[in-house]
Design an enzyme around this catalytic site. Structure first.
Site, PDB file in Angstrom:
ATOM      1  N   PHE A  11       0.868  -1.412   0.019  1.00 32.24           N
ATOM      2  CA  PHE A  11      -0.175  -0.138  -0.010  1.00 32.24           C
ATOM      3  C   PHE A  11       0.800   1.167   0.057  1.00 32.24           C
ATOM      4  O   PHE A  11       0.583   2.129  -0.932  1.00 32.24           O
ATOM      5  CB  PHE A  11      -0.705  -0.243   1.030  1.00 32.24           C
ATOM      6  N   ILE A  12       1.743   1.399   0.922  1.00 36.29           N
ATOM      7  CA  ILE A  12       2.507   2.762   0.929  1.00 36.29           C
ATOM      8  C   ILE A  12       3.580   2.602   0.082  1.00 36.29           C
ATOM      9  O   ILE A  12       3.884   3.543  -0.634  1.00 36.29           O
ATOM     10  CB  ILE A  12       3.195   3.034   2.620  1.00 36.29           C
ATOM     11  N   LEU A  33       5.345 -10.167  -2.318  1.00 39.61           N
ATOM     12  CA  LEU A  33       4.143 -10.378  -2.772  1.00 39.61           C
ATOM     13  C   LEU A  33       3.093 -11.072  -1.743  1.00 39.61           C
ATOM     14  O   LEU A  33       2.000 -11.672  -2.171  1.00 39.61           O
ATOM     15  CB  LEU A  33       3.803 -11.025  -4.093  1.00 39.61           C
ATOM     16  N   TYR A 139       4.854  -7.385  16.998  1.00 39.92           N
ATOM     17  CA  TYR A 139       4.981  -6.690  15.997  1.00 39.92           C
ATOM     18  C   TYR A 139       5.688  -5.345  16.386  1.00 39.92           C
ATOM     19  O   TYR A 139       6.518  -4.877  15.826  1.00 39.92           O
ATOM     20  CB  TYR A 139       3.767  -6.224  15.445  1.00 39.92           C
ATOM     21  N   ILE A 199     -17.957   0.665  16.655  1.00 41.60           N
ATOM     22  CA  ILE A 199     -16.945   0.975  17.406  1.00 41.60           C
ATOM     23  C   ILE A 199     -16.910   0.146  18.664  1.00 41.60           C
ATOM     24  O   ILE A 199     -17.921   0.020  19.363  1.00 41.60           O
ATOM     25  CB  ILE A 199     -17.056   2.566  18.180  1.00 41.60           C
TER      26      ILE A 199
END
Length: 239
Positions: A11-12, A33, A139, A199
């Site tokens: 994406f970025i 990929l 992460y 939410i």
């Protein structure tokens, strides 16, 4: 200039690659990929399918490159909790692999895409770069470790390093997975279909959302800015 972007079909990464190509730079992309799509890329971008652990392939792609953008990473917080070893292998081991290949090829600057997740929960908002990290997922730990490796190895081997702690990025071309989708595209998708905007929790939690074009602008500036060696810089809206 000549650039190599790891994870450049994501994406970025694709947004960055396309902007650089349109500005007349020579752009090479390497991506396994696992989350990227080469169809996102401008035809002027040279795409190679590969893994950042493949140092011979990296060395070949790094010939005559002026700057590396290291964006290749696994990025799902929930997934990292289940598979911390894999996140360490890709996000930490892959970063060390890129740095070794840069050293051998003689590339002198790298821009690391780190994450605002390294801050975790903080009493002070918005967070500043001088706040102590408080990672709360594998992460986030892997991104913080990658920062330390890049800065330390860069200092030892004479490579200029810039780490950008990028916050929650949104914009055109963003994937919308069924499990744990990003908030902004999920809300837009639901709104356009006339659905409910759900939410979770109290609704008082805070996040910094930044548009992808602003992230790309920060990445481009980091490649040529003066006096940024070994700097850590937040990239967000600040709100």
């Amino acid at each position: 200039m000549r650039f190599l972007i790891t994870g450049g079909a994501g994406f970025i990464g694709a947004a960055l690659a396309n902007r650089l190509a349109k500005e007349g730079h020579q752009v090479r992309v390497v991506d396994d990929l696992s989350a990227g799509d080469p169809n996102r890329l401008d035809r002027r971008v040279l795409f190679t399918r590969g893994d950042v652990s493949d140092r011979p392939k990296l060395w070949t792609l790094l010939q005559n490159v002026d700057c590396v953008y290291h964006l290749a990473a696994r990025v799902l917080v929930s997934e990292s909790i289940l598979y911390p070893r894999e996140y360490n292998e890709v996000n930490v081991g892959g970063t060390v692999s890129v740095m070794e290949a840069m050293r051998d090829a003689g590339v002198r600057r790298v821009v690391l895409a780190s994450s605002g997740a390294v801050y975790g929960e903080q009493a002070h908002q918005p967070v500043r770069e001088d706040l102590p990290p408080n990672p709360q997922s594998p992460y986030a730990v892997s991104k913080l470790a990658a920062e330390h490796y890049v800065r330390t190895i860069g200092a030892l081997w004479g490579i200029e390093t810039v780490a950008l702690r990028i916050f929650n990025t949104y914009g055109p071309g963003q994937n919308l997975p069924v499990s744990h989708p990003p908030v902004v595209p999920r809300f837009l998708y639901q709104a356009l279909r006339g659905g409910s905007l759900v939410i979770f929790g109290s609704g008082e939690q805070t996040r910094d959302f930044v548009y992808v074009d602003d992230v790309v602008a920060a990445l481009i500036s980091a490649a040529t800015a003066n006096d940024v060696d070994r700097r850590i810089i937040n990239v967000g809206s600040g709100k």
